[in-house]
Design a protein around this motif. Sequence first.
Motif, mmCIF file in Angstrom:
data_model
loop_
_atom_site.group_PDB
_atom_site.id
_atom_site.type_symbol
_atom_site.label_atom_id
_atom_site.label_comp_id
_atom_site.label_asym_id
_atom_site.label_seq_id
_atom_site.Cartn_x
_atom_site.Cartn_y
_atom_site.Cartn_z
ATOM 1 N N ASP A 243 0.841 -1.199 0.000
ATOM 2 C CA ASP A 243 0.000 0.000 0.000
ATOM 3 C C ASP A 243 0.878 1.252 0.000
ATOM 4 O O ASP A 243 1.894 1.320 0.684
ATOM 5 C CB ASP A 243 -0.903 0.025 1.226
ATOM 6 N N ARG A 244 0.448 2.230 -0.805
ATOM 7 C CA ARG A 244 1.112 3.537 -0.846
ATOM 8 C C ARG A 244 0.174 4.541 -0.176
ATOM 9 O O ARG A 244 -0.999 4.638 -0.537
ATOM 10 C CB ARG A 244 1.418 3.935 -2.287
ATOM 11 N N ILE A 245 0.700 5.278 0.787
ATOM 12 C CA ILE A 245 -0.127 6.173 1.591
ATOM 13 C C ILE A 245 0.362 7.605 1.412
ATOM 14 O O ILE A 245 1.553 7.890 1.565
ATOM 15 C CB ILE A 245 -0.080 5.761 3.072
ATOM 16 N N LYS A 246 -0.573 8.470 1.075
ATOM 17 C CA LYS A 246 -0.235 9.862 0.763
ATOM 18 C C LYS A 246 -1.062 10.804 1.637
ATOM 19 O O LYS A 246 -2.290 10.764 1.617
ATOM 20 C CB LYS A 246 -0.503 10.147 -0.716
ATOM 21 N N GLY B 34 20.204 -8.393 11.608
ATOM 22 C CA GLY B 34 20.806 -9.507 10.876
ATOM 23 C C GLY B 34 19.720 -10.183 10.074
ATOM 24 O O GLY B 34 19.357 -9.738 8.991
ATOM 25 N N GLU B 35 19.189 -11.271 10.641
ATOM 26 C CA GLU B 35 18.067 -11.946 9.999
ATOM 27 C C GLU B 35 16.784 -11.132 10.103
ATOM 28 O O GLU B 35 15.916 -11.187 9.234
ATOM 29 C CB GLU B 35 17.868 -13.328 10.631
ATOM 30 N N ASN B 36 16.648 -10.379 11.195
ATOM 31 C CA ASN B 36 15.446 -9.568 11.424
ATOM 32 C C ASN B 36 15.808 -8.089 11.338
ATOM 33 O O ASN B 36 16.654 -7.602 12.081
ATOM 34 C CB ASN B 36 14.855 -9.886 12.802
ATOM 35 N N LYS B 37 15.132 -7.386 10.441
ATOM 36 C CA LYS B 37 15.461 -5.986 10.198
ATOM 37 C C LYS B 37 14.213 -5.111 10.232
ATOM 38 O O LYS B 37 13.136 -5.532 9.813
ATOM 39 C CB LYS B 37 16.126 -5.805 8.826
ATOM 40 N N PHE B 38 14.378 -3.878 10.729
ATOM 41 C CA PHE B 38 13.385 -2.824 10.575
ATOM 42 C C PHE B 38 14.125 -1.655 9.942
ATOM 43 O O PHE B 38 14.984 -1.043 10.580
ATOM 44 C CB PHE B 38 12.775 -2.400 11.908
ATOM 45 N N GLN B 39 13.812 -1.372 8.680
ATOM 46 C CA GLN B 39 14.513 -0.315 7.962
ATOM 47 C C GLN B 39 13.533 0.668 7.320
ATOM 48 O O GLN B 39 12.445 0.286 6.889
ATOM 49 C CB GLN B 39 15.425 -0.904 6.876
ATOM 50 N N VAL B 40 13.956 1.913 7.285
ATOM 51 C CA VAL B 40 13.224 2.963 6.583
ATOM 52 C C VAL B 40 14.185 3.551 5.562
ATOM 53 O O VAL B 40 15.297 3.965 5.914
ATOM 54 C CB VAL B 40 12.739 4.068 7.539
ATOM 55 N N LYS B 41 13.768 3.583 4.309
ATOM 56 C CA LYS B 41 14.649 4.109 3.270
ATOM 57 C C LYS B 41 14.024 5.311 2.584
ATOM 58 O O LYS B 41 12.811 5.531 2.639
ATOM 59 C CB LYS B 41 14.967 3.029 2.232
ATOM 60 N N PRO C 230 2.141 15.714 7.441
ATOM 61 C CA PRO C 230 1.568 16.377 6.264
ATOM 62 C C PRO C 230 2.546 16.402 5.087
ATOM 63 O O PRO C 230 3.768 16.399 5.276
ATOM 64 C CB PRO C 230 1.291 17.800 6.765
ATOM 65 N N ASP C 231 1.987 16.439 3.884
ATOM 66 C CA ASP C 231 2.780 16.514 2.652
ATOM 67 C C ASP C 231 3.810 15.397 2.595
ATOM 68 O O ASP C 231 5.005 15.631 2.374
ATOM 69 C CB ASP C 231 3.474 17.876 2.538
ATOM 70 N N SER C 232 3.360 14.182 2.819
ATOM 71 C CA SER C 232 4.251 13.022 2.841
ATOM 72 C C SER C 232 3.642 11.866 2.061
ATOM 73 O O SER C 232 2.424 11.755 1.941
ATOM 74 C CB SER C 232 4.513 12.572 4.287
ATOM 75 N N GLU C 233 4.521 11.016 1.546
ATOM 76 C CA GLU C 233 4.065 9.829 0.829
ATOM 77 C C GLU C 233 5.021 8.676 1.138
ATOM 78 O O GLU C 233 6.240 8.819 1.006
ATOM 79 C CB GLU C 233 4.018 10.084 -0.673
ATOM 80 N N ILE C 234 4.455 7.546 1.565
ATOM 81 C CA ILE C 234 5.274 6.383 1.898
ATOM 82 C C ILE C 234 4.705 5.133 1.243
ATOM 83 O O ILE C 234 3.537 5.107 0.844
ATOM 84 C CB ILE C 234 5.362 6.156 3.426
ATOM 85 N N ASN D 19 9.351 2.711 2.676
ATOM 86 C CA ASN D 19 9.969 3.603 1.696
ATOM 87 C C ASN D 19 9.322 4.987 1.795
ATOM 88 O O ASN D 19 8.119 5.137 1.559
ATOM 89 C CB ASN D 19 9.778 3.033 0.286
ATOM 90 N N VAL D 20 10.123 5.994 2.168
ATOM 91 C CA VAL D 20 9.639 7.374 2.239
ATOM 92 C C VAL D 20 9.943 8.047 0.898
ATOM 93 O O VAL D 20 11.098 8.356 0.602
ATOM 94 C CB VAL D 20 10.308 8.147 3.392
ATOM 95 N N LEU D 21 8.911 8.259 0.095
ATOM 96 C CA LEU D 21 9.103 8.896 -1.214
ATOM 97 C C LEU D 21 9.388 10.380 -1.051
ATOM 98 O O LEU D 21 10.196 10.951 -1.764
ATOM 99 C CB LEU D 21 7.873 8.678 -2.084
ATOM 100 N N TYR D 22 8.705 11.009 -0.117
ATOM 101 C CA TYR D 22 8.987 12.390 0.282
ATOM 102 C C TYR D 22 8.229 12.669 1.576
ATOM 103 O O TYR D 22 7.298 11.951 1.949
ATOM 104 C CB TYR D 22 8.596 13.404 -0.797
ATOM 105 N N GLY D 23 8.668 13.708 2.271
ATOM 106 C CA GLY D 23 8.033 14.058 3.530
ATOM 107 C C GLY D 23 8.635 13.320 4.703
ATOM 108 O O GLY D 23 9.817 12.971 4.694
ATOM 109 N N LYS D 24 7.805 13.061 5.742
ATOM 110 C CA LYS D 24 8.320 12.513 6.986
ATOM 111 C C LYS D 24 7.426 11.398 7.506
ATOM 112 O O LYS D 24 6.203 11.442 7.370
ATOM 113 C CB LYS D 24 8.399 13.601 8.067
#
Length: 256
Positions: A56-59, A120-127, A80-84, A103-108
């Motif tokens: 899902d993409r949320i804007k 390692g095997e378990n990750k929480f990442q924001v790019k 506000p003014d964000s899309e992930i 994935n942060v396309l823009y905003g916060k």
Amino acid sequence: MQKLIYLGLSVLLFSGAVNAQTVHGVFRVVKGDVQVFSKSGSSAKAKIGQKVFPSDRIKAGTDSRAKIVMVDKNELNISPDSEIVIENYQYKPEENKKNVLINVLYGKVRAKVEQKYDEGENKFQVKTPTAVAGVRGTDFITGYNKKERTTQIVTFHGKVAFGLPGPNGSIANAVMVGVGQTSTMNGKAPPPPPVEIPKSDLQQMDNSSNASTGVPASPARTTRAPAASRKALRACRRISPAGRAAGWRWYADSAS
């Protein structure tokens, strides 16, 4: 009788198809214009209680916010003014499989991470388009200014590994951004060492990034750091030319 049996089977099959979809989370706060775009291409205005599914993409529009409580009790606060895009959200504790990629396309987006990850095997990442942040269990904001091509991390609790995307989900040239610190990457240059944020500014960021209580910050209003901190801010600006746009002001809720 045959028609009733047929209808009953149809309902069961339809119900099974719906339940087969993996539910990642549920909207708990929706303010203003928040749109959800599904993998199939359909879109709908978000509402409280609505489920979030894979890819899902949320804007969130101007003066709009949302909070999603994920299946594992982690929280995502969208400014506000964000899309992930929720690119991956695997949660199978019985198999010790926990992998998240936002994935942060823009905003916060602010991630309040309750689960523990070993990176390692378990990750929480924001790019973002230029950077990646990884955590083990913390509370932090990731912001991307698409005009300046800058990525900024602010940490409220725990530590965040912040750097360039590396092979196999690794983080290259990483710096550790601790509590009350920030670091800003300019383009795809390695991140500078983190600097301290004045407590008053940190509190303002804390309040404004919570979808339940946050109110939009005025673009014309900025917080001036104390004299002791302005030296650190000048250093941050020397390291990153985008420091003026992404320093204590924290984009003023703007994603332009």
